[in-house]
Design an enzyme around this catalytic site. Structure first.
Site, PDB file in Angstrom:
ATOM      1  N   ASN A 136      23.744  15.919  17.328  1.00 41.58           N
ATOM      2  CA  ASN A 136      24.756  15.765  18.379  1.00 41.58           C
ATOM      3  C   ASN A 136      25.971  14.986  17.882  1.00 41.58           C
ATOM      4  O   ASN A 136      26.819  14.587  18.666  1.00 41.58           O
ATOM      5  CB  ASN A 136      24.144  15.091  19.612  1.00 41.58           C
ATOM      6  CG  ASN A 136      23.582  13.715  19.291  1.00 41.58           C
ATOM      7  OD1 ASN A 136      23.729  13.233  18.168  1.00 41.58           O
ATOM      8  ND2 ASN A 136      22.951  13.081  20.262  1.00 41.58           N
ATOM      9  N   HIS A 138      25.805  12.022  16.264  1.00 40.08           N
ATOM     10  CA  HIS A 138      25.695  10.561  16.263  1.00 40.08           C
ATOM     11  C   HIS A 138      25.738   9.994  14.842  1.00 40.08           C
ATOM     12  O   HIS A 138      25.342  10.642  13.880  1.00 40.08           O
ATOM     13  CB  HIS A 138      24.474  10.064  17.058  1.00 40.08           C
ATOM     14  CG  HIS A 138      23.134  10.309  16.466  1.00 40.08           C
ATOM     15  ND1 HIS A 138      22.024  10.593  17.233  1.00 40.08           N
ATOM     16  CD2 HIS A 138      22.680  10.280  15.188  1.00 40.08           C
ATOM     17  CE1 HIS A 138      20.971  10.732  16.466  1.00 40.08           C
ATOM     18  NE2 HIS A 138      21.336  10.550  15.213  1.00 40.08           N
ATOM     19  N   GLU A 143      25.538   7.316  20.167  1.00 42.17           N
ATOM     20  CA  GLU A 143      25.353   8.612  20.798  1.00 42.17           C
ATOM     21  C   GLU A 143      26.657   9.095  21.445  1.00 42.17           C
ATOM     22  O   GLU A 143      27.541   8.278  21.753  1.00 42.17           O
ATOM     23  CB  GLU A 143      24.265   8.490  21.874  1.00 42.17           C
ATOM     24  CG  GLU A 143      22.872   8.209  21.314  1.00 42.17           C
ATOM     25  CD  GLU A 143      22.187   9.465  20.807  1.00 42.17           C
ATOM     26  OE1 GLU A 143      22.643   9.996  19.764  1.00 42.17           O
ATOM     27  OE2 GLU A 143      21.211   9.906  21.413  1.00 42.17           O
TER      28      GLU A 143
HETATM   29  C1  GLP Z   1      18.490   9.315  13.037  1.00 45.19           C
HETATM   30  C2  GLP Z   1      19.278   8.048  12.637  1.00 45.19           C
HETATM   31  C3  GLP Z   1      20.615   8.392  12.036  1.00 45.19           C
HETATM   32  C4  GLP Z   1      20.462   9.602  11.132  1.00 45.19           C
HETATM   33  C5  GLP Z   1      20.161  10.800  11.984  1.00 45.19           C
HETATM   34  C6  GLP Z   1      19.882  12.077  11.218  1.00 45.19           C
HETATM   35  O1  GLP Z   1      18.039   9.298  14.310  1.00 45.19           O
HETATM   36  N1  GLP Z   1      19.461   7.117  13.696  1.00 45.19           N
HETATM   37  O2  GLP Z   1      21.142   7.264  11.348  1.00 45.19           O
HETATM   38  O3  GLP Z   1      21.643   9.834  10.421  1.00 45.19           O
HETATM   39  O4  GLP Z   1      19.180  10.529  12.967  1.00 45.19           O
HETATM   40  O5  GLP Z   1      18.575  12.152  10.761  1.00 45.19           O
HETATM   41  P1  GLP Z   1      18.095  13.217   9.696  1.00 45.19           P
HETATM   42  O6  GLP Z   1      18.670  12.796   8.395  1.00 45.19           O
HETATM   43  O7  GLP Z   1      16.587  13.113   9.699  1.00 45.19           O
HETATM   44  O8  GLP Z   1      18.593  14.530  10.154  1.00 45.19           O
END
Ligand code: GLP
Length: 237
Positions: A136, A138, A143
């Site tokens: 999304n 973030h 968020e």
């Molecule tokens: C998580 C973390 C983020 C991270 C994102 C993507 O929830 N809070 O800092 O960048 O989600 O995660 P992934 O790398 O597993 O796609």
């Protein structure tokens, strides 16, 4: 912004690790901003390797993590403290007392947020911030919302984030509903930032974040204003 288009996940991870290592070689007292998620695991693995080979020395490095689940004890296997210790911090020669991650069990959340902001300020800000991106948009756990929040704060996690992160938990219900995250100020004030993204499921949000309007409904879009952003990705953007 500089976009480094790489062949695959491994090359992305090596490039990110090499840039972080070079930063530490040039400034042994580097303040690193670190991220969790599946994306940086390869970067951390290469950094561990570089440290093992004596190419980089973490002994004077300080780290701040972007976020932590609210309600999870640091010893919980899904806590970000546990993740960081497992993938990087206990495998390199860093002083663990110089590694800061919000305490998800803090009784006074506001005081915990303030403590982190003060520590970052006392450290002189973040030299190099590593970032992933959520589906999304973030960054950390900033968020999508109506405004960019500057300081460290406690957030309600959106349903898409809870869905995405439920893969690490036994039940979707076990995913914490809240988290503590750094705000956009320390991220934007970092002297250099690296954004890594992998997987086709991240292509659309990366395009929006990097080339769409700058809006808090896509929190990562604020990175377009960062003074020294390096994007490393195998994705065609
Ligand atoms: C998580 C973390 C983020 C991270 C994102 C993507 O929830 N809070 O800092 O960048 O989600 O995660 P992934 O790398 O597993 O796609």
């Amino acid at each position: 912004m500089k976009i480094l288009k790489v062949k695959n996940y491994d090359e992305m991870s090596r490039k990110a690790a090499n840039i972080i290592a070079a930063q530490i070689v040039l400034k042994p007292q580097t303040v690193l901003g670190l991220a969790t998620g599946s994306t940086p695991i390869g970067t951390y693995a290469h950094l561990c390797e570089l440290c093992k080979n004596g190419d980089v020395d973490f002994s004077q490095v300080t780290t701040f993590n972007l976020d932590e689940y609210y309600g999870l004890d640091p010893t919980h296997e899904q806590s970000y403290r546990y993740f960081m210790n497992k993938h990087l911090l206990t495998k390199v020669n860093i002083d663990l007392s110089s590694t800061y991650i919000a305490n998800g069990k803090a009784e006074d959340v506001e005081a915990e947020c303030k403590r982190l902001d003060n520590l970052i300020e006392e450290a002189g800000g973040i030299d190099l911030q590593l970032l992933g991106i959520g589906h999304n948009g973030h960054i950390g756990f900033n968020e999508p919302s109506n405004e960019f929040v500057k300081d460290t704060h406690c957030v309600d996690l959106g349903e898409t984030t809870i869905d995405a992160n439920s893969r690490f938990f036994e039940n979707r219900n076990d995913v914490p509903k809240r988290a503590i995250t750094l705000g956009v100020k320390p991220i934007m004030q970092s002297k250099k930032a690296i954004l890594i993204a992998n997987g086709d499921d991240k292509r659309e949000i990366m395009k929006k974040a990097l080339f769409g309007p700058i809006t808090p409904s896509v929190p990562a879009s604020i990175l377009q204003l960062h003074k020294d952003l390096i994007v490393i990705t195998p994705l065609d953007l």
